[in-house]
Design a protein around this motif. Structure first.
Motif, short mmCIF file in Angstrom:
data_model
loop_
_atom_site.label_atom_id
_atom_site.label_comp_id
_atom_site.label_asym_id
_atom_site.label_seq_id
_atom_site.Cartn_x
_atom_site.Cartn_y
_atom_site.Cartn_z
N PHE A 179 0.88 -1.17 0.00
CA PHE A 179 0.00 0.00 0.00
C PHE A 179 0.92 1.22 0.00
CE2 PHE A 179 -2.42 -3.46 1.78
CZ PHE A 179 -3.66 -3.32 1.18
N TYR A 180 0.94 1.91 -1.11
CA TYR A 180 1.95 2.94 -1.36
C TYR A 180 1.31 4.32 -1.30
CZ TYR A 180 5.43 5.66 -3.99
OH TYR A 180 6.34 6.60 -4.39
N SER A 181 1.85 5.17 -0.41
CA SER A 181 1.31 6.53 -0.26
C SER A 181 2.33 7.61 -0.64
CB SER A 181 0.82 6.76 1.18
OG SER A 181 1.89 6.62 2.10
N MET A 289 -2.36 5.21 -2.66
CA MET A 289 -3.27 5.83 -1.71
C MET A 289 -2.80 7.22 -1.31
SD MET A 289 -3.93 2.57 0.79
CE MET A 289 -5.17 3.48 1.70
N GLY A 290 -3.70 7.98 -0.72
CA GLY A 290 -3.33 9.25 -0.11
C GLY A 290 -3.18 10.39 -1.10
N TYR A 297 -5.80 16.83 -3.68
CA TYR A 297 -5.75 17.60 -2.44
C TYR A 297 -6.73 16.97 -1.46
CZ TYR A 297 -5.89 21.31 0.96
OH TYR A 297 -5.82 22.01 2.13
N LEU A 298 -6.21 16.50 -0.32
CA LEU A 298 -7.05 15.84 0.68
C LEU A 298 -6.81 16.45 2.05
CD1 LEU A 298 -6.40 12.09 -0.28
CD2 LEU A 298 -8.33 13.50 -0.97
N THR A 303 -8.39 11.85 4.24
CA THR A 303 -7.29 10.89 4.11
C THR A 303 -7.51 9.69 5.03
OG1 THR A 303 -5.79 12.73 3.65
CG2 THR A 303 -4.79 10.62 4.22
N ILE A 304 -7.86 9.97 6.28
CA ILE A 304 -8.08 8.89 7.25
C ILE A 304 -9.29 8.06 6.88
CG2 ILE A 304 -8.63 8.41 9.68
CD1 ILE A 304 -7.05 11.04 10.31
N ALA A 305 -10.38 8.71 6.46
CA ALA A 305 -11.59 7.99 6.07
C ALA A 305 -11.30 7.04 4.90
CB ALA A 305 -12.70 8.97 5.70
N GLU A 306 -10.54 7.52 3.92
CA GLU A 306 -10.21 6.68 2.77
C GLU A 306 -9.31 5.52 3.18
OE1 GLU A 306 -8.75 8.83 -0.59
OE2 GLU A 306 -10.65 9.90 -0.91
#
Length: 332
Positions: A179-181, A289-290, A297-298, A303-306
């Motif tokens: 899982f890459y952010s 992700m992220g 733009y998050l 970000t946490i919800a996703e």
């Protein structure tokens, strides 16, 4: 309690996100009340009834102010496409020039005529004296700061942390899934070119007493190089400090080696982004992700919800022995 990468006030309407974070911290009540300096005067943001009355030298009621702003707005713009069109249709030329034009040019490094209208649509316009910058149900500051939250999240037997180490794609070969952010273009070695970002430089200001009398002061004039100054002791009003620390923010184009902050997402970036999404969609055993991984733009709560939603979906797919997709949220 000093926010090294600019001021962050937590705010959300998402019950799950709020409950999740409250496992790791206690939030203290905090209301974000932003001020702005424009033309040598200080005003309240977001634009509210006080701002309107002060700027135009009037004492209008809510209904009078609403009618007045409508008279200022450019009603010939029926479907705003650019930031400038949205602002002119939204508040008219005077308020646009004072509060949006210069700040936006400094923040994004281009004319508001080149930016999409969607950027301005997030900003409220109020015809009462409510100067709470956010309107979410939950707002607050973590009593021990954000570092303590991250430490709590990572304090898990199944989690190991490696710091000061650049991620290389080859490192994922020993794992079932990554899982890459990090930056989407960086994962592929910038093979198609670099996506455009804005980054920030911070000038530290230290002194005795009180520097500016508020947490955040924006600077709307284009002639002032910085976009805003944050005075960090105001983010923890339950504490008392004789000295003060502030940071002035300067926005500029992100170059190689800089920290990417804000994805630009103009026409050129949209075309390049599509190339990377096409490549990423064919990748195996990785999910992007992220903010950086999806080039969007998050805010913190989104970000946490996703991330929580992605965890739910990934665990369900693992249980069914089905593949995990490259994106849970499409960047385009």
């Amino acid at each position: 309690m000093v926010h090294k990468y600019g001021p962050h006030i937590f705010h959300t309407d998402n019950e799950r996100v709020w409950e999740y974070l409250n496992q790791f911290t206690t939030f203290m009540p905090y209301t974000n009340r932003v001020k702005t300096t424009s033309g040598g005067k200080v005003y309240s943001l977001p634009i509210n009834l006080l701002t309107i009355n002060q700027f135009f030298g009037k004492a209008m009621s809510p209904d009078e102010a609403r009618a007045f702003i409508e008279s200022q707005a450019d009603m010939s713009i029926s479907n705003p496409e650019t930031f400038e069109e949205q602002a002119l249709r939204f508040v008219g030329p005077d308020l646009y020039e004072a509060f949006f034009k210069g700040y936006t040019q400094k923040q994004w490094g281009c004319s508001p005529t080149q930016l999409p209208a969607s950027i301005l649509k997030r900003l409220p316009l109020r015809f009462n004296y409510d100067d709470n910058y956010f309107f979410h149900k939950y707002q607050g500051m973590p009593v021990d700061g954000y570092t303590a939250i991250v430490e709590g999240i990572l304090d898990c037997p199944n989690v190991s942390v490696t710091l000061n180490h650049d991620f290389e794609k080859s490192q994922g070969k020993g794992y079932d899934h990554v899982f890459y952010s990090g930056p989407l273009d960086g994962y592929f070695g910038y093979s198609e070119g670099r996506l455009g970002y804005r980054t920030l430089d911070f000038k530290e200001i230290r002194g005795d007493g009180d520097y500016q009398g508020c947490a955040v002061m924006n600077y709307g004039d284009e002639s002032v190089a910085h976009t805003r100054i944050a005075e960090h002791k105001y983010f923890s009003p339950w504490e008392a400090h004789e000295k003060t620390v502030c940071f002035a923010e300067y926005s500029r184009a992100c170059e190689e080696g800089d920290i990417p902050y804000y994805p630009i997402r103009l026409t050129e970036e949209q075309a390049l982004l599509k190339h990377y999404v096409d490549i990423a969609s064919k990748a195996s055993n990785v999910t992007f992700m992220g903010r950086l991984g999806t080039y969007r733009y998050l805010d913190m709560d989104v970000t946490i919800a996703e991330a929580l939603s992605a965890a739910d979906q990934a665990l369900a797919l693992i249980a069914k022995k089905e593949p995990i997709p490259p994106f849970f949220t499409q960047p385009l």
